[in-house]
Design a protein around this motif. Structure first.
Motif, mmCIF file in Angstrom:
data_model
loop_
_atom_site.group_PDB
_atom_site.id
_atom_site.type_symbol
_atom_site.label_atom_id
_atom_site.label_comp_id
_atom_site.label_asym_id
_atom_site.label_seq_id
_atom_site.Cartn_x
_atom_site.Cartn_y
_atom_site.Cartn_z
ATOM 1 N N ASP A 1 -42.235 -21.340 2.330
ATOM 2 C CA ASP A 1 -42.100 -19.879 2.322
ATOM 3 C C ASP A 1 -41.356 -19.519 1.043
ATOM 4 O OD1 ASP A 1 -41.372 -17.201 2.669
ATOM 5 O OD2 ASP A 1 -41.170 -17.397 4.834
ATOM 6 N N LYS B 1 -38.796 -16.559 1.132
ATOM 7 C CA LYS B 1 -37.604 -16.905 1.906
ATOM 8 C C LYS B 1 -36.707 -17.875 1.147
ATOM 9 C CE LYS B 1 -36.430 -18.208 6.680
ATOM 10 N NZ LYS B 1 -36.997 -18.728 7.952
ATOM 11 N N LEU C 1 -47.269 -18.878 1.008
ATOM 12 C CA LEU C 1 -46.964 -20.039 1.852
ATOM 13 C C LEU C 1 -47.784 -21.250 1.401
ATOM 14 C CD1 LEU C 1 -46.864 -18.327 5.361
ATOM 15 C CD2 LEU C 1 -44.991 -19.677 4.391
#
Length: 274
Positions: A199, A202, A261
């Motif tokens: 991710d 993130k 991703l």
């Protein structure tokens, strides 16, 4: 919010996105995404190796980089050797005829990826407790795991369950196979394969560029955690960490966005062939 454990997942997602939009540095995110893409392999093969590179590899492959004894003596370290027994762990030949029980597979996944009840942490560390690596489970045969059909699954570490994000048929499996095993495109090593997606957003939101380094470290940690988890069950299982795949195409075949991703590492798993 002080009591964020009581927030449901949908609300958590909305609130986190809203806060992220305020603190996110788009330039760093773009830079890391661009750098990651520069490391990917695409098909048809776009990488070549010179004769000198291959000659160099043939000399150093499967050998460790060890400090010279002279350097150790200069630094006043004692130089001596202590022999230990050796045991090979990596497995590339699997028994694809026998099925793994649901209970055993569940125990392995729980040990490897599950969160401790009430704590939120896992068996491997993650900077800031962010855990930006998403473990995917590719079930490539209905004969792989008891009661688990062919498909691409994500492991929900809080609920200890697999969630199917993509149902696959034989055509899908052929495409996955071509992109999963670029060395032998028509050969599936096993009926089960783990693919670890990063991710990107993130990973960089809190730590910036350093967060991407943390994510790469976590790729190694999570793959080793799976290794330790199945070794607790029995030595009849094996794994093989794999980098020879077509990055973006495999990510798309698994139903994910290769910019948000991307799959960064693959790990074959299954019963060892006797």
């Amino acid at each position: 919010m002080n009591d964020n454990k009581k927030i449901d997942n949908d609300t958590r997602r909305i609130i986190s996105k809203r806060i992220a939009s305020k603190i996110e540095d788009k330039n760093i995110l773009y830079e890391v995404e661009k750098f990651h893409q520069s490391t990917t392999w695409q098909m048809p093969y776009k990488w070549t190796f010179s004769k000198d590179v291959l000659n160099w590899e043939s000399i150093i492959e499967y050998h460790d980089t060890l400090p010279e004894a002279e350097l150790a003596s200069i630094n006043m370290f004692p130089t001596y050797e202590v022999p230990f027994s050796e045991k090979c762990q990596s497995t590339r030949i699997y028994n694809k005829k026998e099925m793994i029980s649901k209970e055993i597979f569940s125990n392995i996944l729980g040990k490897a990826y599950g969160r401790y009840r009430g704590l939120g942490s896992k068996n491997y560390p993650s900077a800031g407790g962010l855990y930006p690596i998403v473990p995917l489970v590719l079930i490539l045969s209905n004969n792989a795991v008891e009661e688990v059909k062919k498909g691409v699954y994500v492991y929900d570490s809080g609920k200890y369950q697999l969630k199917c994000i993509k149902v696959i048929n034989q055509n899908n499996i052929k495409r996955i196979g071509r992109n999963l095993n670029s060395v032998y495109p028509d050969k599936m090593l096993s009926n089960i394969c783990f693919a670890y997606a990063i991710d990107i957003e993130k990973s960089v939101l809190k730590y910036g560029r350093r967060g991407y380094r943390h994510a790469l470290i976590e790729l190694g940690l999570i793959s080793e955690c799976l290794h330790l988890a199945y070794r607790e069950q029995s030595d009849i299982y094996g794994d093989c960490v794999w980098s020879g795949f077509n990055d973006n195409a495999l990510t798309v075949e698994c139903g994910l966005n290769p910019y948000l991703l991307p799959i960064g590492l693959v790990q074959w798993f299954g019963l060892k062939s006797v």
